[in-house]
Design an enzyme around this catalytic site. Structure first.
Site, PDB file in Angstrom:
ATOM      1  N   ASP A  68       0.796  -1.177  -0.064  1.00  0.00           N
ATOM      2  CA  ASP A  68       0.103   0.090  -0.103  1.00  0.00           C
ATOM      3  C   ASP A  68       0.921   1.181  -0.005  1.00  0.00           C
ATOM      4  OD1 ASP A  68       0.868   0.149   2.569  1.00  0.00           O
ATOM      5  OD2 ASP A  68      -0.875  -0.796   3.655  1.00  0.00           O
ATOM      6  N   ARG A  82       1.290   7.080   0.415  1.00  0.00           N
ATOM      7  CA  ARG A  82       0.547   6.016   1.051  1.00  0.00           C
ATOM      8  C   ARG A  82      -0.750   5.744   0.558  1.00  0.00           C
ATOM      9  NH1 ARG A  82      -1.817   2.615   3.334  1.00  0.00           N
ATOM     10  NH2 ARG A  82      -1.810   1.835   5.601  1.00  0.00           N
ATOM     11  N   ASP A  87      -5.196  -0.865   3.903  1.00  0.00           N
ATOM     12  CA  ASP A  87      -4.186  -0.981   4.735  1.00  0.00           C
ATOM     13  C   ASP A  87      -3.952  -2.443   4.064  1.00  0.00           C
ATOM     14  OD1 ASP A  87      -2.029  -1.422   6.561  1.00  0.00           O
ATOM     15  OD2 ASP A  87      -3.589  -2.245   7.972  1.00  0.00           O
ATOM     16  N   THR A  88      -2.693  -3.106   4.004  1.00  0.00           N
ATOM     17  CA  THR A  88      -2.435  -4.462   3.568  1.00  0.00           C
ATOM     18  C   THR A  88      -1.374  -4.675   4.758  1.00  0.00           C
ATOM     19  OG1 THR A  88      -0.577  -3.478   1.985  1.00  0.00           O
ATOM     20  CG2 THR A  88      -2.550  -3.845   1.159  1.00  0.00           C
ATOM     21  N   GLU A  90       1.613  -6.040   6.672  1.00  0.00           N
ATOM     22  CA  GLU A  90       3.190  -5.469   6.765  1.00  0.00           C
ATOM     23  C   GLU A  90       4.166  -6.326   6.326  1.00  0.00           C
ATOM     24  OE1 GLU A  90       3.931  -2.232   7.349  1.00  0.00           O
ATOM     25  OE2 GLU A  90       2.186  -1.558   8.240  1.00  0.00           O
ATOM     26  N   ARG A 133       4.114  11.531   4.326  1.00  0.00           N
ATOM     27  CA  ARG A 133       3.788  10.792   3.091  1.00  0.00           C
ATOM     28  C   ARG A 133       2.594  11.376   2.511  1.00  0.00           C
ATOM     29  NH1 ARG A 133       3.892   4.627   5.153  1.00  0.00           N
ATOM     30  NH2 ARG A 133       2.056   5.813   6.791  1.00  0.00           N
TER      31      ARG A 133
END
Length: 202
Positions: A68, A82, A87-88, A90, A133
């Site tokens: 992501d 970002r 959310d993917t 980690e 970001r």
């Protein structure tokens, strides 16, 4: 003559050609097709360049961080982007283990961002996170990368920090449909929690 791509009205080549070839009807056709079409965009299409919607910013891929996050060149500057609202698992966080499905999410994101022309779209009041970001919707050839990752069960809807968001409801719908299939991130009981993903590679 329009087709919807990534929630943005895209103008077909046929419409552009008709618009370009009939100068006396330009204003009338522009009103029918889109109030945002410019002659520069017509010229770009006829020259074989990609059409970029006026609310999106063209970018060049520099590096893929994970499922992501990417590093890009935008307006001559290198920026970390970002993906907004998703959310993917980690894979690069030094404070966390490599989580289940992180590698799969990274590989799918890599395929997507390398498959065509990339653009960013920003949301009002949500353009940068606390790490500096850029926060953005990311598209490849007009298709939402966030939407694809959600539909293919590599990402969840997350980080709803400063609503309203333009595409939150669409993303929630994509996520809801993905949950039913119980594939990838939705295949393991208790893998997803209110705090994120809970599971590491052995």
């Amino acid at each position: 003559m329009r087709k919807r791509m990534g929630g943005v009205a895209m103008i077909t080549a046929a419409t552009f050609l008709a618009f370009y070839s009939l100068p006396s009807q330009k204003e009338e056709m522009a009103q029918e097709v889109s109030p945002h079409v410019t002659e520069d965009q017509v010229s770009n299409l006829l020259n074989g360049d990609a059409f970029v919607p006026t609310n999106q910013v063209p970018i060049t891929l520099v590096e893929i961080i994970d499922g992501d996050t990417i590093i890009v060149r935008v307006k001559g500057k290198i920026e970390t982007v970002r993906y907004l609202l998703v959310d993917t698992p980690e894979s690069k966080n030094p404070k966390k283990c490599v989580q289940l499905y992180a590698k799969e999410a990274f590989l799918r994101n890599s395929e997507l961002v390398k498959s065509g022309n990339l653009t960013l779209e920003f949301d009002l009041g949500n353009t940068e996170d606390s790490y500096g970001r850029l926060l953005a919707y990311v598209y490849v050839d007009g298709e939402s990368i966030q939407g694809t990752l959600l539909k293919e069960r590599y990402a969840r809807v997350a980080y709803i920090m400063n609503p309203p968001y333009k595409y939150l409801e669409q993303f929630r719908e994509d996520e809801g449909l993905a949950k039913r299939e119980k594939i990838n991130i939705w295949s393991r009981l208790n893998f997803l929690t209110n705090l994120g993903f809970n599971g590491c590679l052995p």
